[in-house]
Scaffold this active site. Structure first.
Site, mmCIF file in Angstrom:
data_model
loop_
_atom_site.group_PDB
_atom_site.id
_atom_site.type_symbol
_atom_site.label_atom_id
_atom_site.label_comp_id
_atom_site.label_asym_id
_atom_site.label_seq_id
_atom_site.Cartn_x
_atom_site.Cartn_y
_atom_site.Cartn_z
ATOM 1 N N SER A 39 3.942 2.307 4.198
ATOM 2 C CA SER A 39 4.947 2.981 3.229
ATOM 3 C C SER A 39 6.002 3.595 3.973
ATOM 4 O O SER A 39 6.674 3.079 4.849
ATOM 5 C CB SER A 39 4.239 3.692 2.126
ATOM 6 N N ASP A 159 3.154 -1.318 -2.392
ATOM 7 C CA ASP A 159 2.866 -0.262 -1.320
ATOM 8 C C ASP A 159 1.387 -0.478 -0.532
ATOM 9 O O ASP A 159 0.338 -0.690 -1.226
ATOM 10 C CB ASP A 159 2.903 1.005 -2.055
#
Length: 288
Positions: A39, A159
């Site tokens: 991320s 993510d």
């Protein structure tokens, strides 16, 4: 170049802490041979690989309140709270140029982690190995519900934190004896179970993807278990951990520039204070 691994946790705008640590690393010439990021960690890792000191914090401070960068309007219009088209387009090409040439030329291995939506499992994308690495970085940074799924190689991803919030085991499995882990939460922090409202939202959005839904529901427990493992590995001297030394009040979508700058400075301060220990752990000669 130092033979060893650097592991970068995510946390969206809490990544400014990692940016502070990495800026000190770059100033000190600490160049790790392998880097992985999840991320926001993947974003910070890009500037570390391209050796652009100060770029990450400049982007966050200058554009955090710019609706082209992050807004709920963008979430409705582009199905992503962070506008990746702007971030990797005008921002990186013109406003605060990203050195794509230096990034591609770097001899450092760099992997980003994204979660495959069909399986709910983490997958790793390497610089120079993935056909469209920037799409993989976008996927790694696409928060569930707040972002659309990203297509990488004909498969959909979200993510990396959904399934693999801190990829320290990846570094160990790749054979690295020296592993530095940069966390964006203080020691002792633990996630709470998914609340009923979030659970309902997950069920509404991801019902057709039961494995992803399961990964999301189990995410807090997985994260907490990893924190326990990290503490044990740290005690054993197997990894070196850099993390905030007080509770972090910066949210994932923080827009208070003073709070962001303070967390960045915390990263710089702790990296500087621990510099001698870090170099000793890595086997780097201490001069001066």
């Amino acid at each position: 170049m130092t033979e060893g691994a650097l592991v970068l946790e995510g946390g969206s705008l809490r990544g400014v802490f990692s940016a502070g640590v990495l800026d000190v690393f770059m100033e000190q010439g600490i160049e790790m041979s392998y880097v992985n990021g999840v991320s926001a960690g993947s974003m910070c890792g890009m500037s570390y690989i391209s050796k652009q000191i100060g770029r990450t914090i400049r982007v966050d401070l200058d554009y955090v309140n710019d609706k082209r960068f992050m807004s709920f309007r963008s979430m409705v219009k582009n199905r992503s709270i962070f506008n990746f088209d702007f971030l990797f387009g005008e921002l990186s090409e013109t406003l605060i140029p990203f050195d794509f040439e230096a990034f591609e030329a770097s001899k450092q291995r760099f992997e980003v982690v994204a979660t495959r939506c069909k399986t709910g499992k983490p997958e790793y994308f390497g610089k120079g190995e993935c056909e469209n690495f920037i799409e993989a970085v976008k996927a790694s940074s696409s928060l569930p519900i707040m972002s659309r799924m990203i297509n990488v190689g004909g498969k959909k991803y979200l993510d990396g934190g959904c399934s693999m919030p801190i990829a320290y085991q990846r570094a160990i499995d790749e054979g690295y004896e020296k592993v530095i882990v940069i966390l964006t939460r203080n020691r002792g922090y633990r996630k709470k179970p998914v609340d009923k409202w979030t659970r309902r939202a997950y069920e509404r959005y991801f019902k057709p993807l039961p494995r992803l839904l399961k990964a999301l529901e189990e995410a807090p427990e997985r994260y907490n278990r990893m924190q326990e493992e990290i503490d044990e590995l740290e005690k054993a001297g197997r990894i070196y951990v850099i993390r905030p030394d007080k509770p972090v009040t910066v949210s994932r979508t923080e827009q208070d520039r003073k709070k962001l700058e303070a967390l960045y400075e915390d990263g710089r301060r702790l990296a500087t204070e621990q510099l001698e220990d870090i170099k000793k752990y890595l086997g780097i000669e201490i001069t001066g």
